[in-house]
Each structure stands twice: as C-alpha cells, then as structure tokens.
Scaffold this motif. Structure first.
Motif, short mmCIF file in Angstrom:
data_model
loop_
_atom_site.label_atom_id
_atom_site.label_comp_id
_atom_site.label_asym_id
_atom_site.label_seq_id
_atom_site.Cartn_x
_atom_site.Cartn_y
_atom_site.Cartn_z
N ALA A 32 20.96 -13.43 9.85
CA ALA A 32 22.27 -12.79 10.04
C ALA A 32 22.86 -12.34 8.71
N ALA A 33 22.69 -13.16 7.67
CA ALA A 33 23.20 -12.78 6.35
C ALA A 33 22.55 -11.49 5.87
N ALA A 34 21.24 -11.36 6.07
CA ALA A 34 20.54 -10.14 5.67
C ALA A 34 20.99 -8.96 6.53
N TYR A 35 21.12 -9.20 7.83
CA TYR A 35 21.50 -8.12 8.75
C TYR A 35 22.90 -7.61 8.48
N HIS A 36 23.84 -8.52 8.20
CA HIS A 36 25.24 -8.15 8.00
C HIS A 36 25.56 -7.81 6.55
N GLY A 37 24.59 -7.96 5.66
CA GLY A 37 24.82 -7.62 4.26
C GLY A 37 25.67 -8.62 3.52
N ASN A 38 25.64 -9.87 3.96
CA ASN A 38 26.41 -10.92 3.29
C ASN A 38 25.58 -11.43 2.11
N LEU A 39 25.66 -10.70 0.98
CA LEU A 39 24.83 -10.98 -0.18
C LEU A 39 25.08 -12.36 -0.80
N PRO A 40 26.33 -12.79 -0.95
CA PRO A 40 26.54 -14.14 -1.50
C PRO A 40 25.89 -15.24 -0.63
N LYS A 41 26.05 -15.13 0.67
CA LYS A 41 25.45 -16.12 1.58
C LYS A 41 23.93 -16.03 1.52
N LEU A 42 23.40 -14.81 1.45
CA LEU A 42 21.95 -14.61 1.38
C LEU A 42 21.40 -15.23 0.10
N ARG A 43 22.07 -15.02 -1.02
CA ARG A 43 21.62 -15.63 -2.30
C ARG A 43 21.67 -17.15 -2.21
N GLN A 44 22.67 -17.67 -1.51
CA GLN A 44 22.77 -19.11 -1.33
C GLN A 44 21.56 -19.62 -0.53
N SER A 47 11.76 -10.33 10.26
CA SER A 47 11.98 -11.21 9.11
C SER A 47 13.30 -10.81 8.45
N PRO A 48 13.84 -11.66 7.57
CA PRO A 48 15.09 -11.30 6.89
C PRO A 48 14.97 -9.97 6.13
N ILE A 49 13.81 -9.74 5.52
CA ILE A 49 13.65 -8.51 4.74
C ILE A 49 13.55 -7.29 5.65
N MET A 50 13.23 -7.50 6.92
CA MET A 50 13.23 -6.40 7.89
C MET A 50 14.64 -6.18 8.46
N ASN A 51 15.43 -7.24 8.52
CA ASN A 51 16.79 -7.15 9.07
C ASN A 51 17.73 -6.35 8.16
N ALA A 52 17.62 -6.56 6.85
CA ALA A 52 18.57 -5.96 5.91
C ALA A 52 18.59 -4.43 5.96
N PRO A 53 17.46 -3.74 5.92
CA PRO A 53 17.55 -2.28 5.91
C PRO A 53 17.97 -1.66 7.25
N LEU A 54 17.93 -2.45 8.33
CA LEU A 54 18.35 -1.92 9.63
C LEU A 54 19.80 -1.43 9.59
N THR A 55 20.60 -2.08 8.77
CA THR A 55 22.01 -1.70 8.67
C THR A 55 22.35 -1.16 7.28
N GLY A 56 21.31 -0.81 6.51
CA GLY A 56 21.52 -0.15 5.23
C GLY A 56 21.89 -1.05 4.07
N HIS A 57 21.55 -2.33 4.16
CA HIS A 57 21.90 -3.26 3.08
C HIS A 57 20.73 -3.43 2.11
N LEU A 58 20.55 -2.41 1.26
CA LEU A 58 19.42 -2.41 0.34
C LEU A 58 19.56 -3.48 -0.74
N GLU A 59 20.79 -3.85 -1.07
CA GLU A 59 20.98 -4.91 -2.06
C GLU A 59 20.43 -6.24 -1.55
N CYS A 60 20.48 -6.43 -0.24
CA CYS A 60 19.90 -7.64 0.36
C CYS A 60 18.38 -7.59 0.32
#
Length: 172
Positions: free
Chosen positions: A94-106, A153-166
């Motif tokens: 969810a963190a990757a999908y929603h672009g929650n970078l701080p939570k993802l780094r955690q 996977s998380p790395i597949m979830n992130a670009p679905l919503t355009g969160h390239l930083e994730c």
C-alpha cells in the motif's frame, strides 16, 4: 480504385486493388462513364463505411480497456485501504501504491535489519562472515520478490499510480 484510360479492348474502366491478404487486382468495365462513376462512388462509400466501422470498433475496444484498467486501479486502491483498516497499519504494498515514501523507506529499513533464511543458511554452511552486503542483497531481493494477493510486488505497485520515487527507493 484507379481509373484506366480507354483502350481498344475496353472503355470506361477502373482497377480495384485488394489490399488484404489476397492482393488481387480486378478490372471493371462499363457501358458508359456515368455507370462507371456510379459504381466507383458506391464502392468508395462502402469502403468509407467499412473504415468508419473499423475505427468505431477500435475506439470501443480502447474505451473498454481503459475501463478495465480503471476498475483494476480502483479495486487495488480499495483492497489496499481495506487491508490498512483491517491490520491497523499500512503494508509495504500500500505504501508503494499510494506513494507514501517515508513509510516505504521505514519498511525497507526494517526489512534490511531482518536476517533472511538464505543469509542464515549461508552463514551456517560457510561459517561466520563479516560481509553484510550479501545479507542486504538477499533482503532486498526478498523484498522485490514479495507478492500481494493479486500477484503484484511492491516495485510493481508504485508505477501503477506514477510514484517513480518509490520505485527508486525499492530498487536502491
């Protein structure tokens, strides 16, 4: 449709070349130039109708695909939010999908701290090792290989919503 000049064997003629798999050429001859013009106009209008139908069908397929993509995105969003409510916390997916970078780094930091079964097995078979890069690599690979219930996977979830930083954080 190609007009042909009058010839001693035929007059008022045109060639019709098929561009489908047959690639055939048909020569049509008429009694008068008016009859030729009527036939030519009729064939051209039928071609136009066919091309318009093909264009509409392609547009319909595109709209249906866009709707399926939108529905899938909404289902994934709803599933992520439901999972968050049920567990009381956000998942790495969810963190990757929603672009929650701080939570993802955690999540990434926590996963890198955890020893993996592969790293433990390597330590047991080869003796203690002071190289932690193997463990980190194994942990990162395990992170990238995890799949949610839909097979993403998380790395597949992130670009679905355009969160390239994730994506960059997960790939690092």
């Amino acid at each position: 449709l190609v007009d042909l000049p009058d010839h001693k064997t035929y007059r008022h003629a045109f060639d019709m070349v098929r561009l489908d798999s047959t690639k055939k050429r048909h020569t049509l001859c008429f009694k008068s130039s008016q009859e030729k013009a009527q036939w030519k106009a009729d064939i051209e209008s039928r071609i136009d109708l066919f091309l318009e139908q093909q264009r509409r069908e392609a547009e319909l397929r595109d709209r249906e695909q866009q709707q399926r993509d939108s529905d899938s995105k909404e289902r994934r969003f709803d599933a992520a939010r439901t999972k968050e409510r049920e567990t009381g916390s956000e998942s790495i997916f969810a963190a990757a999908y929603h672009g929650n970078l701080p939570k993802l780094r955690q999540f990434i930091a926590e996963l890198k701290k955890q020893p993996t079964a592969t790293a433990t097995a390597a330590t047991d078979s080869e003796g203690p090792s002071s190289d932690s890069s193997a463990s980190t690599t194994t942990t990162t690979n395990a992170l990238l290989d995890q799949m949610d219930e839909e097979g993403f996977s998380p790395i597949m979830n992130a670009p679905l919503t355009g969160h390239l930083e994730c994506v960059e954080a997960l790939a690092a």
